[in-house]
Enzyme design. Sequence first.
Site, PDB file in Angstrom:
ATOM      1  N   MET A  30       0.848  -1.198   0.000  1.00 16.97           N
ATOM      2  CA  MET A  30       0.000   0.000   0.000  1.00 16.97           C
ATOM      3  C   MET A  30       0.884   1.249   0.000  1.00 16.97           C
ATOM      4  O   MET A  30       0.439   2.330   0.411  1.00 16.97           O
ATOM      5  CB  MET A  30      -0.937  -0.008   1.200  1.00 16.97           C
ATOM      6  N   GLY A  31       2.137   1.094  -0.447  1.00 16.63           N
ATOM      7  CA  GLY A  31       3.029   2.253  -0.541  1.00 16.63           C
ATOM      8  C   GLY A  31       3.618   2.633   0.799  1.00 16.63           C
ATOM      9  O   GLY A  31       3.618   1.836   1.737  1.00 16.63           O
ATOM     10  N   ALA A  32       4.126   3.898   0.887  1.00 14.52           N
ATOM     11  CA  ALA A  32       4.870   4.365   2.070  1.00 14.52           C
ATOM     12  C   ALA A  32       5.959   3.333   2.386  1.00 14.52           C
ATOM     13  O   ALA A  32       6.064   2.820   3.504  1.00 14.52           O
ATOM     14  CB  ALA A  32       3.935   4.588   3.258  1.00 14.52           C
ATOM     15  N   HIS A  34       9.263   1.046   3.028  1.00 21.75           N
ATOM     16  CA  HIS A  34      10.416   1.090   3.937  1.00 21.75           C
ATOM     17  C   HIS A  34      11.279  -0.138   3.666  1.00 21.75           C
ATOM     18  O   HIS A  34      10.995  -0.923   2.736  1.00 21.75           O
ATOM     19  CB  HIS A  34       9.939   1.155   5.396  1.00 21.75           C
ATOM     20  N   GLY A  36      11.464  -2.905   5.016  1.00 19.09           N
ATOM     21  CA  GLY A  36      10.740  -4.180   5.024  1.00 19.09           C
ATOM     22  C   GLY A  36      10.225  -4.514   3.629  1.00 19.09           C
ATOM     23  O   GLY A  36      10.284  -5.669   3.185  1.00 19.09           O
ATOM     24  N   HIS A  37       9.744  -3.486   2.919  1.00 15.50           N
ATOM     25  CA  HIS A  37       9.239  -3.722   1.560  1.00 15.50           C
ATOM     26  C   HIS A  37      10.385  -4.051   0.607  1.00 15.50           C
ATOM     27  O   HIS A  37      10.245  -4.923  -0.249  1.00 15.50           O
ATOM     28  CB  HIS A  37       8.503  -2.480   1.034  1.00 15.50           C
ATOM     29  N   ASP A 150       2.665  -9.230   9.345  1.00 20.35           N
ATOM     30  CA  ASP A 150       1.207  -9.372   9.386  1.00 20.35           C
ATOM     31  C   ASP A 150       0.906 -10.870   9.272  1.00 20.35           C
ATOM     32  O   ASP A 150       0.480 -11.356   8.222  1.00 20.35           O
ATOM     33  CB  ASP A 150       0.571  -8.567   8.254  1.00 20.35           C
ATOM     34  N   SER A 185       7.018  -0.879   9.892  1.00 19.81           N
ATOM     35  CA  SER A 185       5.638  -0.742   9.433  1.00 19.81           C
ATOM     36  C   SER A 185       5.434   0.709   8.990  1.00 19.81           C
ATOM     37  O   SER A 185       5.990   1.630   9.604  1.00 19.81           O
ATOM     38  CB  SER A 185       4.677  -1.047  10.590  1.00 19.81           C
ATOM     39  N   SER A 186       4.633   0.889   7.939  1.00 19.83           N
ATOM     40  CA  SER A 186       4.367   2.258   7.471  1.00 19.83           C
ATOM     41  C   SER A 186       3.720   3.086   8.581  1.00 19.83           C
ATOM     42  O   SER A 186       3.880   4.300   8.642  1.00 19.83           O
ATOM     43  CB  SER A 186       3.436   2.220   6.258  1.00 19.83           C
TER      44      SER A 186
END
Length: 286
Positions: A30-32, A34, A36-37, A150, A185-186
């Site tokens: 969902m963007g934002a 970091h 982790g992504h 998650d 987390s965002s």
Amino acid sequence: MQVERELAGLKATTQAWRARGERIGLVPTMGALHAGHTALVDAARREADRVIVSIFVNPLQFGPQEDLARYPRDEAGDLEKLRQAGCDLVWLPTPAVMYPPGDATRIEPAGPAEGWEGAARPGHFRGVATVCTKLFMMTRADLAVFGEKDWQQFQVIRRVAADLHLPVRILPLPTVRDGDGLALSSRNQRLSTEERGEAGRLPRALEALAAALAGGAPREPAMGRQRRALEAQGFRVDYLALVVPESLQPWPAGASGEARLIVAAHLGSVRLLDNMPVMIPPRTEA
Ligand code: PAF
């Protein structure tokens, strides 16, 4: 790096990749973004020839009390991070592309979707399952990578993909943590400086609890103590539970083996989620 906002462009590219026998890895976000992504992108790269990252803040997974408008957004920053991470294509659909007029089909997950986040956020997993199923079919990904942060979401998506025979492999990636252990987390962006200083207490509490349970400590008193300790430190704990990893059912009294500790706790206005594996030794008291 290609950026696509319309289905025609996405489909033309994925068809060409498939025609060359290239395997496609998807990282839904969902963007934002970091670190982790970007770790999810790296994992997809290791497993596939082409990597697609989708960025879509999915209205269907937000409840009426949850502030969709306040969800952090940074398209330019995200695109730069993905360029550096070696992503091949960014899928940036609008809500009208994902949910065009007349769109009426929803995926209603049960089993691992019941309880915990499913109870706290009615309709949330319906939104997640529906959007992920659409993303899998739109991109025709061979595999999709999800963060273990998650944990319940990962189990729900794995169940949906298996139950619907979706032609996509669902891969988990261990949680990426900051130096103090806080899961990236965002939503961490919304912690105040002071709250951010305190937030590392949550993973430390989970670690201490996992060690106690693995050492044979009786479950209920140990869980109660950690919950009270967290609340004394300013967290408002929604749940702290020991569950069966795949089904998310409460861990049966007296059972041994690999369980999962899951927690959701508010710090100020931010709801933090975390989880950790724990090996329950034989003959642990309930
Ligand atoms: O975890 C998320 O960011 C979202 O729930 C997901 C999987 C991208 C679906 O919108």
